[in-house]
Structure formats: structure tokens, C-alpha cells
Design a protein around this motif. Structure first.
Motif, PDB file in Angstrom:
ATOM      1  N   TYR A  13       0.874  -1.170   0.000  1.00 47.64           N
ATOM      2  CA  TYR A  13       0.000   0.000   0.000  1.00 47.64           C
ATOM      3  C   TYR A  13       0.908   1.215   0.000  1.00 47.64           C
ATOM      4  CZ  TYR A  13      -3.658  -3.165   1.663  1.00 47.64           C
ATOM      5  OH  TYR A  13      -4.560  -4.186   1.811  1.00 47.64           O
ATOM      6  N   THR A  16       3.847   1.135   2.336  1.00 48.34           N
ATOM      7  CA  THR A  16       3.750   0.027   3.310  1.00 48.34           C
ATOM      8  C   THR A  16       3.763  -1.318   2.594  1.00 48.34           C
ATOM      9  OG1 THR A  16       2.332   1.415   4.669  1.00 48.34           O
ATOM     10  CG2 THR A  16       2.419  -0.915   5.242  1.00 48.34           C
ATOM     11  N   ALA A  18       2.540  -4.642   3.130  1.00 52.64           N
ATOM     12  CA  ALA A  18       1.620  -5.326   4.048  1.00 52.64           C
ATOM     13  C   ALA A  18       1.968  -6.805   4.174  1.00 52.64           C
ATOM     14  CB  ALA A  18       0.182  -5.159   3.590  1.00 52.64           C
ATOM     15  N   PRO A  37       0.547 -10.933  15.532  1.00 49.93           N
ATOM     16  CA  PRO A  37       0.049  -9.692  16.128  1.00 49.93           C
ATOM     17  C   PRO A  37      -0.674  -8.808  15.120  1.00 49.93           C
ATOM     18  CG  PRO A  37       2.425  -9.568  15.804  1.00 49.93           C
ATOM     19  CD  PRO A  37       2.018 -10.973  15.475  1.00 49.93           C
ATOM     20  N   SER A  38      -1.422  -7.851  15.636  1.00 53.06           N
ATOM     21  CA  SER A  38      -2.133  -6.896  14.796  1.00 53.06           C
ATOM     22  C   SER A  38      -1.161  -6.222  13.814  1.00 53.06           C
ATOM     23  CB  SER A  38      -2.794  -5.843  15.702  1.00 53.06           C
ATOM     24  OG  SER A  38      -3.561  -4.992  14.916  1.00 53.06           O
ATOM     25  N   GLY A  39      -1.564  -6.129  12.574  1.00 56.26           N
ATOM     26  CA  GLY A  39      -0.738  -5.447  11.578  1.00 56.26           C
ATOM     27  C   GLY A  39       0.257  -6.342  10.850  1.00 56.26           C
ATOM     28  N   CYS A  40       0.287  -7.655  11.169  1.00 53.73           N
ATOM     29  CA  CYS A  40       1.290  -8.537  10.552  1.00 53.73           C
ATOM     30  C   CYS A  40       0.859  -9.009   9.162  1.00 53.73           C
ATOM     31  CB  CYS A  40       1.601  -9.726  11.453  1.00 53.73           C
ATOM     32  SG  CYS A  40       0.255 -10.912  11.553  1.00 53.73           S
ATOM     33  N   GLY A  41      -0.385  -8.698   8.751  1.00 57.67           N
ATOM     34  CA  GLY A  41      -0.784  -9.019   7.386  1.00 57.67           C
ATOM     35  C   GLY A  41      -1.838 -10.105   7.245  1.00 57.67           C
ATOM     36  N   LYS A  42      -2.399 -10.579   8.347  1.00 63.03           N
ATOM     37  CA  LYS A  42      -3.368 -11.684   8.299  1.00 63.03           C
ATOM     38  C   LYS A  42      -4.580 -11.348   7.431  1.00 63.03           C
ATOM     39  CE  LYS A  42      -4.024 -11.610  12.818  1.00 63.03           C
ATOM     40  NZ  LYS A  42      -3.172 -10.458  13.205  1.00 63.03           N
ATOM     41  N   SER A  43      -5.196 -10.190   7.727  1.00 69.47           N
ATOM     42  CA  SER A  43      -6.404  -9.821   6.972  1.00 69.47           C
ATOM     43  C   SER A  43      -6.106  -9.630   5.496  1.00 69.47           C
ATOM     44  CB  SER A  43      -7.002  -8.515   7.500  1.00 69.47           C
ATOM     45  OG  SER A  43      -7.496  -8.699   8.785  1.00 69.47           O
ATOM     46  N   THR A  44      -4.958  -9.056   5.208  1.00 69.62           N
ATOM     47  CA  THR A  44      -4.598  -8.821   3.810  1.00 69.62           C
ATOM     48  C   THR A  44      -4.516 -10.148   3.050  1.00 69.62           C
ATOM     49  OG1 THR A  44      -3.395  -6.829   4.444  1.00 69.62           O
ATOM     50  CG2 THR A  44      -2.891  -7.749   2.275  1.00 69.62           C
TER      51      THR A  44
END
Ligand code: ADP
Ligand code: ADP
Length: 225
Positions: A13, A16, A18, A37-44
Motif C-alpha cells: 500500500y 507500506t 503489508a 500480532p495486529s498489523g502482521c498481514g493476516k487480513s490482507t
């Protein structure tokens, strides 16, 4: 049912990064958990498989078919989010039927499927209610039911239990596990909760800052010093 394969998936992005060079293959019918952890790319990663996100580079295969150019609604994938997103003006039954109607399934068959799905999630008595007349746990069951009703090849779950209180989370987690054992749908599940990861996963993918740190069996991964 179908296998899911990611080949060198990178998503940027602007500046960034991701996720970077993600490679794994989930075999037919397995339950894999992406953890970190939050922000490590799971959702992406999940959104890229669903087709809600386009990779900057790399390939996604579902059922051994390259799906990079195939839009989300044609991927035969169902995704459930942490904030259930039910249609507020529709009853539970209508919510469950939604994806079937879109696909042109006939009303008799639709009723059959709704009954079966409602039974398997113990929500038969709620079919005529509106979402706002349900508890959080009940709403999440309906969201799971709506996803299953479409009989997808792949089931993607993004922290589906994180809005539930502790007791309900334990119950729903156990139900999810049973549901998977019964239906055997290939499932990819995102969480930052180690207990969920341990109890649900056939295989764990540990992510750190957009990269895969480790892929392994849950017992092995968490017993390491
Ligand atoms: P989660 O809690 O599941 O990690 P987030 O709250 O991080 O979800 O993200 C929610 C939504 O916001 C997603 O659609 C994600 O793509 C988007 N998003 C996340 N981080 C950013 C960001 N830095 N800039 C813009 N959108 C973002
Ligand atoms: P996780 O699900 O593990 O919390 P995400 O996949 O949501 O992580 O996010 C991975 C990284 O990408 C984070 O740094 C996040 O801020 C960034 N990101 C996610 N979505 C967007 C977006 N739409 N725009 C900009 N940055 C984003």
C-alpha cells in the motif's frame, strides 16, 4: 471442497509492505489458522484469497485454478468478519437465504437448506427474528450460517469470535470445530488468540511483519522453547 495455494503473494500500500512473498498451500478439507500480532498481514492475506484485495504481485489458486482475474463473487469462497454484517432489515431466515437467492436457487430447495443450516447451528427458533433482536453470539451464528448456506468451496474467517464474551467465545469455537469436522470445508481462519489457534488448527501459519515466520503443527509450534 478445494485446495488453496498462494504463490509469492506480495501486497504493497503505497510505501507500506503489508505482506511479502507469501507461499503456502492448504490441502482440500483442512483447517489452517493464520496467527500473529495486529498489523502482521493476516487480513490482507485473507482478503486477497477472497478477491476483496488485489495482490501487487503473485498468484492465487483455488481448486488448482488461477483466480487472480476472477472477481470475489465468482470465487466460490465465503468470508465471515468479526463484525457479523447481517442485513438489519431482513429476518434471520432471509439473511440465511440471501446468497442462495442471488444464485437463483429455487424457493423449495432454499427452505431445505435454511432448515438444515439453522439446525446445525441451533438457531431454528430464531428464524423469524431481526438481527437486532439477537445476542452477539446468535448474530455470529447467523453470519456463519449465511456463509455455509452457499456451500462454498472455501471458508474464510477473520477473527469471527473476537467480539464475543469469553464463555460464548469458547462455545462458538467448539461449535465451529464440530461444524468443520462435519462439513469438511477447506477453512482459513485468522486470529491473534493462541488458544483459538491451538484448538482449531490442523496447521498454523505464524506471521511476523508481513512474512511467514513458520508453518507447522500447533503442538510443535507452541512447544518450542
Ligand atoms: P484488523 O483489526 O482486522 O487488523 P484493521 O482495523 O487493521 O483490521 O483494518 C480494518 C480495515 O482498514 C481493513 O479494510 C484494512 O484494509 C483497512 N486498513 C488497515 N490499515 C490501514 C491503513 N494503514 N490505512 C488504510 N486502511 C487501512
Ligand atoms: P492484520 O490483519 O494482521 O492486523 P492487516 O493485513 O490488516 O494486518 O495489515 C497489514 C499491514 O498493512 C498493516 O501495516 C496495515 O496498516 C497495512 N494496511 C492494511 N490495509 C491497508 C490499506 N487499505 N491501506 C494502507 N495500509 C493498509
Amino acid at each position: 471442497m478445494a485446495n488453496v495455494r498462494l504463490e509469492n503473494i506480495t501486497r504493497r500500500y503505497h510505501t507500506t509492505l503489508a505482506i511479502e512473498e507469501i507461499n503456502f498451500e492448504v490441502p482440500d478439507g483442512e483447517f489452517w489458522v493464520l496467527v500473529g500480532p495486529s498489523g502482521c498481514g493476516k487480513s490482507t492475506i485473507l482478503r486477497t484469497i477472497a478477491g476483496l484485495e488485489t495482490a501487487t504481485s503473485g498468484n492465487v489458486y483455488i481448486d488448482n485454478t488461477l483466480v487472480n482475474e476472477i472477481p470475489a463473487r465468482k470465487r466460490d469462497v465465503a468470508m465471515v468478519f468479526q463484525n457479523y454484517a447481517l442485513y438489519p432489515h431482513l429476518s434471520v431466515a432471509e439473511n440465511l437465504a440471501f446468497g442462495l437467492k442471488m444464485r437463483g436457487v429455487d424457493p423449495t430447495k432454499t427452505q431445505e437448506i435454511i432448515q438444515k443450516v439453522a439446525q446445525s447451528l441451533s438457531i431454528e427458533h430464531l428464524l423469524n427474528r431481526k438481527p437486532k433482536q439477537l445476542s452477539g453470539g446468535q448474530q455470529q451464528r447467523v453470519a456463519l450460517g449465511r456463509a455455509i448456506a452457499r456451500e462454498p468451496k472455501v471458508f474464510l474467517l477473520d477473527e469471527p469470535l473476537s467480539n464475543l464474551d469469553a464463555q460464548l467465545r469458547d462455545d462458538t469455537r467448539a461449535e465451529l470445530k464440530q461444524l468443520h469436522q462435519r462439513l469438511g470445508i477447506t477453512t482459513i481462519y485468522v486470529t491473534h488468540d493462541q488458544v483459538e489457534a491451538m484448538t482449531l488448527a490442523d496447521k498454523l501459519v505464524i506471521l511476523h511483519q508481513g512474512k511467514i515466520q513458520q508453518i507447522g503443527d500447533p503442538q510443535r509450534v507452541y512447544s518450542r522453547p
